[in-house]
Design a protein around this motif. Structure first.
Motif, PDB file in Angstrom:
ATOM      1  N   VAL A 131       0.842  -1.201   0.000  1.00 19.47           N
ATOM      2  CA  VAL A 131       0.000   0.000   0.000  1.00 19.47           C
ATOM      3  C   VAL A 131       0.876   1.250   0.000  1.00 19.47           C
ATOM      4  CG1 VAL A 131      -1.691   1.332   1.331  1.00 19.47           C
ATOM      5  CG2 VAL A 131      -1.993  -1.138   1.044  1.00 19.47           C
ATOM      6  N   ALA A 132       1.925   1.244   0.805  1.00 24.33           N
ATOM      7  CA  ALA A 132       2.825   2.403   0.872  1.00 24.33           C
ATOM      8  C   ALA A 132       3.501   2.643  -0.478  1.00 24.33           C
ATOM      9  CB  ALA A 132       3.869   2.187   1.958  1.00 24.33           C
ATOM     10  N   ASN A 188      -0.357   1.412  14.042  1.00 23.41           N
ATOM     11  CA  ASN A 188      -1.363   0.726  14.846  1.00 23.41           C
ATOM     12  C   ASN A 188      -2.752   0.888  14.225  1.00 23.41           C
ATOM     13  OD1 ASN A 188      -2.326  -0.710  17.200  1.00 23.41           O
ATOM     14  ND2 ASN A 188      -3.114   1.254  17.915  1.00 23.41           N
ATOM     15  N   LEU A 189      -3.060   2.088  13.755  1.00 22.88           N
ATOM     16  CA  LEU A 189      -4.349   2.342  13.116  1.00 22.88           C
ATOM     17  C   LEU A 189      -4.487   1.497  11.851  1.00 22.88           C
ATOM     18  CD1 LEU A 189      -6.905   4.098  13.437  1.00 22.88           C
ATOM     19  CD2 LEU A 189      -5.799   5.771  11.944  1.00 22.88           C
ATOM     20  N   MET A 190      -3.425   1.421  11.053  1.00 23.98           N
ATOM     21  CA  MET A 190      -3.465   0.593   9.846  1.00 23.98           C
ATOM     22  C   MET A 190      -3.641  -0.883  10.206  1.00 23.98           C
ATOM     23  SD  MET A 190      -0.735   2.174   7.108  1.00 23.98           S
ATOM     24  CE  MET A 190       0.687   1.940   8.152  1.00 23.98           C
ATOM     25  N   TYR A 191      -2.956  -1.333  11.247  1.00 21.50           N
ATOM     26  CA  TYR A 191      -3.082  -2.734  11.653  1.00 21.50           C
ATOM     27  C   TYR A 191      -4.515  -3.034  12.088  1.00 21.50           C
ATOM     28  CZ  TYR A 191      -2.566  -7.194  13.911  1.00 21.50           C
ATOM     29  OH  TYR A 191      -2.747  -8.507  14.253  1.00 21.50           O
ATOM     30  N   GLN A 192      -5.110  -2.137  12.843  1.00 22.49           N
ATOM     31  CA  GLN A 192      -6.488  -2.358  13.288  1.00 22.49           C
ATOM     32  C   GLN A 192      -7.426  -2.481  12.100  1.00 22.49           C
ATOM     33  OE1 GLN A 192      -7.158   0.959  15.897  1.00 22.49           O
ATOM     34  NE2 GLN A 192      -6.375  -0.115  17.687  1.00 22.49           N
ATOM     35  N   LEU A 193      -7.229  -1.661  11.068  1.00 19.92           N
ATOM     36  CA  LEU A 193      -8.036  -1.759   9.853  1.00 19.92           C
ATOM     37  C   LEU A 193      -7.765  -3.079   9.150  1.00 19.92           C
ATOM     38  CD1 LEU A 193      -9.905  -0.547   7.659  1.00 19.92           C
ATOM     39  CD2 LEU A 193      -7.831   0.413   6.612  1.00 19.92           C
ATOM     40  N   TRP A 194      -6.508  -3.386   8.943  1.00 17.04           N
ATOM     41  CA  TRP A 194      -6.114  -4.603   8.234  1.00 17.04           C
ATOM     42  C   TRP A 194      -6.646  -5.855   8.933  1.00 17.04           C
ATOM     43  CZ3 TRP A 194      -3.000  -8.739   9.726  1.00 17.04           C
ATOM     44  CH2 TRP A 194      -2.571  -9.593   8.714  1.00 17.04           C
ATOM     45  N   ASP A 195      -6.624  -5.845  10.259  1.00 15.69           N
ATOM     46  CA  ASP A 195      -7.035  -7.007  11.050  1.00 15.69           C
ATOM     47  C   ASP A 195      -8.549  -7.070  11.252  1.00 15.69           C
ATOM     48  OD1 ASP A 195      -6.271  -9.355  12.488  1.00 15.69           O
ATOM     49  OD2 ASP A 195      -6.596  -8.285  14.374  1.00 15.69           O
ATOM     50  N   GLY A 196      -9.280  -6.073  10.788  1.00 16.19           N
ATOM     51  CA  GLY A 196     -10.729  -6.081  10.932  1.00 16.19           C
ATOM     52  C   GLY A 196     -11.218  -5.650  12.307  1.00 16.19           C
ATOM     53  N   PHE A 252      -7.369   6.598   0.552  1.00 12.82           N
ATOM     54  CA  PHE A 252      -6.464   5.872  -0.336  1.00 12.82           C
ATOM     55  C   PHE A 252      -5.886   4.645   0.369  1.00 12.82           C
ATOM     56  CE2 PHE A 252      -2.492   4.843  -2.363  1.00 12.82           C
ATOM     57  CZ  PHE A 252      -2.722   5.031  -3.712  1.00 12.82           C
ATOM     58  N   VAL A 253      -5.392   4.829   1.584  1.00 13.59           N
ATOM     59  CA  VAL A 253      -4.812   3.718   2.346  1.00 13.59           C
ATOM     60  C   VAL A 253      -5.877   2.673   2.651  1.00 13.59           C
ATOM     61  CG1 VAL A 253      -3.750   3.090   4.561  1.00 13.59           C
ATOM     62  CG2 VAL A 253      -2.928   5.098   3.310  1.00 13.59           C
ATOM     63  N   ALA A 254      -7.065   3.123   3.063  1.00 17.04           N
ATOM     64  CA  ALA A 254      -8.149   2.183   3.376  1.00 17.04           C
ATOM     65  C   ALA A 254      -8.534   1.373   2.142  1.00 17.04           C
ATOM     66  CB  ALA A 254      -9.359   2.943   3.917  1.00 17.04           C
ATOM     67  N   ASN A 255      -8.634   2.034   1.003  1.00 23.10           N
ATOM     68  CA  ASN A 255      -8.957   1.321  -0.235  1.00 23.10           C
ATOM     69  C   ASN A 255      -7.850   0.352  -0.622  1.00 23.10           C
ATOM     70  OD1 ASN A 255     -11.434   2.617  -0.542  1.00 23.10           O
ATOM     71  ND2 ASN A 255     -10.556   4.299  -1.728  1.00 23.10           N
ATOM     72  N   GLN A 259      -8.355  -3.668  -1.161  1.00 23.45           N
ATOM     73  CA  GLN A 259      -8.016  -4.370  -2.396  1.00 23.45           C
ATOM     74  C   GLN A 259      -7.093  -5.567  -2.126  1.00 23.45           C
ATOM     75  OE1 GLN A 259      -6.401  -1.324  -4.892  1.00 23.45           O
ATOM     76  NE2 GLN A 259      -8.394  -0.395  -5.306  1.00 23.45           N
ATOM     77  N   ARG A 260      -6.344  -5.528  -1.046  1.00 22.26           N
ATOM     78  CA  ARG A 260      -5.381  -6.594  -0.743  1.00 22.26           C
ATOM     79  C   ARG A 260      -6.060  -7.806  -0.121  1.00 22.26           C
ATOM     80  NH1 ARG A 260      -0.590  -6.442  -2.625  1.00 22.26           N
ATOM     81  NH2 ARG A 260       0.136  -7.707  -0.912  1.00 22.26           N
TER      82      ARG A 260
END
Length: 124
Positions: A57-58, A83-91, A115-118, A122-123
């Protein structure tokens, strides 16, 4: 004599901590008790999958001319964002929660949080 007994009875009730069982409609309701779920450390495999997705994503941000980097110039800010990205990624949080939390700290970067959330979406 009756007056003394009555006064003693009233004093005893006043000091006994008796309360009225009828609550006022204006009285605040007690806050619900929220059980805290203990955080479990992610397995090394899970950490590796997150890291791979985070890097992908980066890297994709470099291909978007509208993406403006956020000033994550301190270790605390970097840790918060990761941490915020991990929480999103992990659901653990939704896409909307991720964006709202991000925009609350970086109000001019809604596009970047979307953009990051999308990208993480997609992943999956």
């Amino acid at each position: 004599m009756k007056l003394r007994l009555l006064a003693a009875g009233i004093a005893a009730l006043a000091l006994s901590g008796c309360t009225n069982s009828i609550t006022s409609p204006l009285a605040p309701t007690p806050a619900p008790v929220v059980k805290k779920i203990p955080y479990e450390q992610a397995s090394p495999e899970k950490q590796e999958r997150f890291h791979e997705d985070m890097i992908a994503v980066a890297t994709s941000t470099k291909n978007d001319p509208n993406y403006n980097r956020m000033s994550l110039d301190t270790p605390e800010r970097k840790a918060w964002f990761k941490n915020l990205m991990y929480q999103l990624w992990d659901g653990q949080i939704t896409k909307a929660q991720f964006i709202a939390e991000g925009v609350s700290k970086y109000p001019t970067h809604r596009y970047e949080f979307e953009f990051v959330a999308n990208g993480f979406e997609q992943r999956r």
